[in-house]
Design an enzyme around this catalytic site. Structure first.
Site, PDB file in Angstrom:
ATOM      1  N   ASP A 182       0.837  -1.196   0.000  1.00 20.18           N
ATOM      2  CA  ASP A 182       0.000   0.000   0.000  1.00 20.18           C
ATOM      3  C   ASP A 182       0.875   1.251   0.000  1.00 20.18           C
ATOM      4  O   ASP A 182       1.480   1.590   1.012  1.00 20.18           O
ATOM      5  CB  ASP A 182      -0.899  -0.045   1.251  1.00 20.18           C
ATOM      6  N   GLU A 228      31.650  10.942   0.396  1.00 20.67           N
ATOM      7  CA  GLU A 228      32.409  10.851   1.645  1.00 20.67           C
ATOM      8  C   GLU A 228      31.396  10.981   2.775  1.00 20.67           C
ATOM      9  O   GLU A 228      30.844  12.041   2.994  1.00 20.67           O
ATOM     10  CB  GLU A 228      33.442  11.976   1.729  1.00 20.67           C
ATOM     11  N   GLU A 284      30.071  11.369   6.337  1.00 22.99           N
ATOM     12  CA  GLU A 284      30.395  11.822   7.684  1.00 22.99           C
ATOM     13  C   GLU A 284      29.186  11.616   8.591  1.00 22.99           C
ATOM     14  O   GLU A 284      28.042  11.764   8.143  1.00 22.99           O
ATOM     15  CB  GLU A 284      30.796  13.301   7.667  1.00 22.99           C
ATOM     16  N   GLU A 335      36.801  12.291  12.359  1.00 23.49           N
ATOM     17  CA  GLU A 335      36.689  13.611  11.731  1.00 23.49           C
ATOM     18  C   GLU A 335      37.028  14.710  12.736  1.00 23.49           C
ATOM     19  O   GLU A 335      37.319  14.433  13.898  1.00 23.49           O
ATOM     20  CB  GLU A 335      35.286  13.810  11.135  1.00 23.49           C
ATOM     21  N   GLU A 370      34.367   9.666   9.523  1.00 19.04           N
ATOM     22  CA  GLU A 370      34.149   9.595   8.076  1.00 19.04           C
ATOM     23  C   GLU A 370      34.560   8.223   7.587  1.00 19.04           C
ATOM     24  O   GLU A 370      35.591   7.677   7.996  1.00 19.04           O
ATOM     25  CB  GLU A 370      34.972  10.666   7.350  1.00 19.04           C
ATOM     26  N   HIS A 386      30.326  15.013   0.837  1.00 18.35           N
ATOM     27  CA  HIS A 386      30.940  15.510  -0.396  1.00 18.35           C
ATOM     28  C   HIS A 386      30.671  14.503  -1.500  1.00 18.35           C
ATOM     29  O   HIS A 386      30.821  13.292  -1.282  1.00 18.35           O
ATOM     30  CB  HIS A 386      32.452  15.658  -0.231  1.00 18.35           C
ATOM     31  N   ARG A 443      39.689  24.569  -0.646  1.00 16.56           N
ATOM     32  CA  ARG A 443      38.502  23.872  -0.173  1.00 16.56           C
ATOM     33  C   ARG A 443      37.399  24.805   0.299  1.00 16.56           C
ATOM     34  O   ARG A 443      36.488  24.396   1.004  1.00 16.56           O
ATOM     35  CB  ARG A 443      38.881  22.917   0.971  1.00 16.56           C
ATOM     36  N   GLU A 461      34.444  17.775  -6.964  1.00 13.47           N
ATOM     37  CA  GLU A 461      33.866  17.460  -5.664  1.00 13.47           C
ATOM     38  C   GLU A 461      32.842  18.538  -5.315  1.00 13.47           C
ATOM     39  O   GLU A 461      33.203  19.694  -5.120  1.00 13.47           O
ATOM     40  CB  GLU A 461      34.978  17.429  -4.603  1.00 13.47           C
ATOM     41  N   ARG A 492      30.666  20.050  -2.595  1.00 16.40           N
ATOM     42  CA  ARG A 492      30.838  19.967  -1.150  1.00 16.40           C
ATOM     43  C   ARG A 492      29.587  20.293  -0.339  1.00 16.40           C
ATOM     44  O   ARG A 492      29.579  20.203   0.879  1.00 16.40           O
ATOM     45  CB  ARG A 492      31.990  20.893  -0.728  1.00 16.40           C
TER      46      ARG A 492
HETATM   47  P1  ADP Z   1      38.913  14.134   0.164  1.00 11.02           P
HETATM   48  O1  ADP Z   1      40.302  14.367  -0.354  1.00 11.02           O
HETATM   49  O2  ADP Z   1      37.979  15.227  -0.245  1.00 11.02           O
HETATM   50  O3  ADP Z   1      38.893  13.849   1.643  1.00 11.02           O
HETATM   51  P2  ADP Z   1      38.388  11.297  -0.141  1.00 11.02           P
HETATM   52  O4  ADP Z   1      39.747  10.711  -0.408  1.00 11.02           O
HETATM   53  O5  ADP Z   1      37.873  11.175   1.251  1.00 11.02           O
HETATM   54  O6  ADP Z   1      38.414  12.827  -0.612  1.00 11.02           O
HETATM   55  O7  ADP Z   1      37.282  10.648  -1.105  1.00 11.02           O
HETATM   56  C1  ADP Z   1      37.460  10.591  -2.484  1.00 11.02           C
HETATM   57  C2  ADP Z   1      36.287   9.889  -3.146  1.00 11.02           C
HETATM   58  O8  ADP Z   1      36.367  10.127  -4.566  1.00 11.02           O
HETATM   59  C3  ADP Z   1      36.256   8.384  -2.964  1.00 11.02           C
HETATM   60  O9  ADP Z   1      34.931   7.961  -2.718  1.00 11.02           O
HETATM   61  C4  ADP Z   1      36.724   7.877  -4.349  1.00 11.02           C
HETATM   62  O10 ADP Z   1      36.270   6.563  -4.659  1.00 11.02           O
HETATM   63  C5  ADP Z   1      36.115   8.915  -5.243  1.00 11.02           C
HETATM   64  N1  ADP Z   1      36.647   8.943  -6.624  1.00 11.02           N
HETATM   65  C6  ADP Z   1      37.897   8.646  -7.053  1.00 11.02           C
HETATM   66  N2  ADP Z   1      37.968   8.737  -8.413  1.00 11.02           N
HETATM   67  C7  ADP Z   1      36.740   9.105  -8.844  1.00 11.02           C
HETATM   68  C8  ADP Z   1      36.161   9.335 -10.146  1.00 11.02           C
HETATM   69  N3  ADP Z   1      36.862   9.233 -11.271  1.00 11.02           N
HETATM   70  N4  ADP Z   1      34.843   9.675 -10.187  1.00 11.02           N
HETATM   71  C9  ADP Z   1      34.116   9.799  -9.061  1.00 11.02           C
HETATM   72  N5  ADP Z   1      34.608   9.587  -7.839  1.00 11.02           N
HETATM   73  C10 ADP Z   1      35.900   9.243  -7.718  1.00 11.02           C
HETATM   74 MG    MG Z   2      36.081  15.815   0.479  1.00 14.45          MG
HETATM   75 MG    MG Z   3      35.517  14.833   5.735  1.00 15.28          MG
HETATM   76 MG    MG Z   4      37.418  12.822   2.822  1.00  9.66          MG
END
Ligand code: ADP
Ligand code: MG
Ligand code: MG
Ligand code: MG
Ligand code: MG
Length: 440
Positions: free
Chosen positions: A51, A129, A131, A185, A192, A241, A312, A329, A331
């Site tokens: 439903d 990412e 959190e 974090e 995270e 992110h 950032r 990214e 954010r």
């Molecule tokens: P930050 O440096 O912002 O802390 P993280 O290292 O925590 O970033 O996370 C990076 C994310 O980006 C991971 O989930 C990773 O799998 C993803 N990632 C890496 N390459 C690609 C891509 N080509 N397209 C989309 N996401 C990607």
């Molecule tokens: Mg990030």
């Molecule tokens: Mg973080």
């Molecule tokens: Mg990160």
């Protein structure tokens, strides 16, 4: 052997006794119906009726008969259930009785937008990412009492949550997650966990699964995991992110070694599209009244609509890696969002940039938070909406985002916004009594 027959064989070999059929409502809350394994064949062939009128943002009473059809790619055992009575889950697509997809199913909305990308030759990849906070339970109720007082990248014994985080990660890995990293974090009790990117549909399924697993395992450890955006004033909130990229013919379409910053024209166009629809994307990426308490200066959350390849403080950052890891990214999204609708909105905005050959503004090379209001105006740096009501208004007036989400979902989001806003607007908050009770 048919796919269904193979699936049934696997279910039997896994000694499954119950199957949970999961789907998400308009807010991205996971719902499920449990069926005994004897019903598996029926579920996998005809689907299971339910439903829809009792699900948030779904159907009206008059048209409430809906059917859940399991997506066989999403089969997974729930690792924490007992060995002798295994439970499996499927994520399902929602159908109407006439066997057409239901327009209010967030998963369908994302699939529709992905199909548009596929027509243009693109696959859309997302890596989120995640959190979240781990709080203590007090008298059986969730609280905002910190479980630990660690900070960024801290280790045990300050990081008391290390064991819980490891327990969450083990369970996720058993469910097929490819975990890339996890850490404490910046804020007290905040964590995270990052898992590997995949196409947006798989990632959205992963996000809802991630929240469900994290909450379940936290509770088993006597803790409350929350994905609320800003549970405590004065410290960082939780973001999600979204690392995004397009792929074409198996290659990263955002990478061009000969272009400025090694970012392809497609990447520039995508950024331009996302920035130009940023205000309306906010409605889905930041879906609660509380979400907007995170989007304020001073806590690593974005406020200004700009992009940057170096810092950032911008809404869209281009992380340093290139080649196959080239990505942008975004954010702003927070982990309370409906990932299906959020990814659909981001993709629709980015594709619009590609189709219309849009150009992004200049790359912000300075810390935007250090700029004066005057400088920001001079450089045409606009701000994200400051509350849910305003964000909803931007969404309603944005044809590209409305078209991607469809009228059923947009209407539903409007109703939710009105209810939430009225309830918040008329409540008397502790801030007000503190401020005015003695003064007046
Ligand atoms: P930050 O440096 O912002 O802390 P993280 O290292 O925590 O970033 O996370 C990076 C994310 O980006 C991971 O989930 C990773 O799998 C993803 N990632 C890496 N390459 C690609 C891509 N080509 N397209 C989309 N996401 C990607
Ligand atoms: Mg990030
Ligand atoms: Mg973080
Ligand atoms: Mg990160
Ligand atoms: Mg990192």
């Amino acid at each position: 052997m048919t796919d269904v027959a193979k699936m049934l064989e696997r279910i039997e070999a896994d000694n499954v006794k119950f199957i949970r059929l999961q789907f998400s409502d308009i807010e991205g809350q996971i719902k499920n119906v449990a069926i005994p394994v004897s019903q598996a064949e029926k579920a996998l062939t005809a689907g299971i009726g339910f439903d829809g009128s009792s699900i948030e943002g779904f159907a009206r009473i008059e048209e409430s008969d809906m059917v859940l059809k399991p997506d066989m790619d999403t089969y997974s055992l729930l690792p924490w259930r007992p060995e002798n009575a295994k439970v499996a889950r499927f994520i399902c697509d929602v159908y109407k009785p006439d066997d057409t997809p239901f327009e209010g199913d967030p998963r369908y909305i994302l699939k529709k937008t992905l199909a548009r990308a596929a027509e243009m030759g693109y696959t859309f990849n997302i890596g989120p990412e995640m959190e979240f906070f781990l709080f203590k339970m007090v008298d059986g109720e969730p609280s905002v009492k910190f479980q630990d007082f660690g900070g960024y990248f801290d280790l045990a014994p300050i990081d008391l949550a290390e064991d819980v985080r490891r327990d969450i990660i083990f369970n996720l890995m058993e469910m097929g997650f490819d975990i890339e990293a996890s850490h404490h974090e910046v804020a007290e009790s905040q964590h995270e966990i990052d898992f590997k990117y995949a196409d947006a549909l798989k990632t959205a399924d992963n996000v809802v699964t991630f929240r469900f697993v994290t909450k379940t395992i936290a509770l088993q450890n006597g803790l409350h995991a929350t994905f609320m955006a800003k549970p405590v004033f004065g410290i960082n909130g939780s973001g999600m992110h979204c690392n995004c990229s397009l792929a074409k013919d198996g290659k990263n379409a955002f990478y061009d070694p000969k272009a400025p910053l090694e970012l392809s024209k497609t990447c520039m166009q995508f950024i331009a599209g996302v920035l130009s629809h940023a205000k309306s994307i906010t409605r889905v990426a930041n879906p609660t009244i509380n979400s907007y308490k995170r989007l304020v200066p001073g806590y690593e959350a974005p406020v200004y609509i700009a992009w940057s390849a170096s810092n950032r403080t911008a809404l869209v950052r281009v992380p340093a890696p290139r080649g196959n890891s080239t990505r942008i990214e975004l954010r702003s999204p927070d982990p309370s969002c409906n990932p299906y609708l959020t990814f659909a909105a981001i993709l629709a905005a980015g594709l619009e940039g590609v189709e219309k050959d849009m150009e992004p503004p200049a790359n912000a090379t300075r810390n935007i938070f250090d700029m004066s209001e005057e400088q920001r105006v001079k450089e045409h740096i606009d701000t994200l909406p400051g509350d849910l009501y305003t964000a909803n208004k931007y969404m309603t007036e944005d044809d590209v985002i409305c078209k991607a989400l469809g009228s059923h979902v947009v209407d539903g989001l409007n109703v939710i916004t009105k209810m939430e806003w009225d309830s918040f607007r008329t409540a008397v908050h502790p801030w007000e009594t503190e401020r005015y009770l003695s003064k007046y």
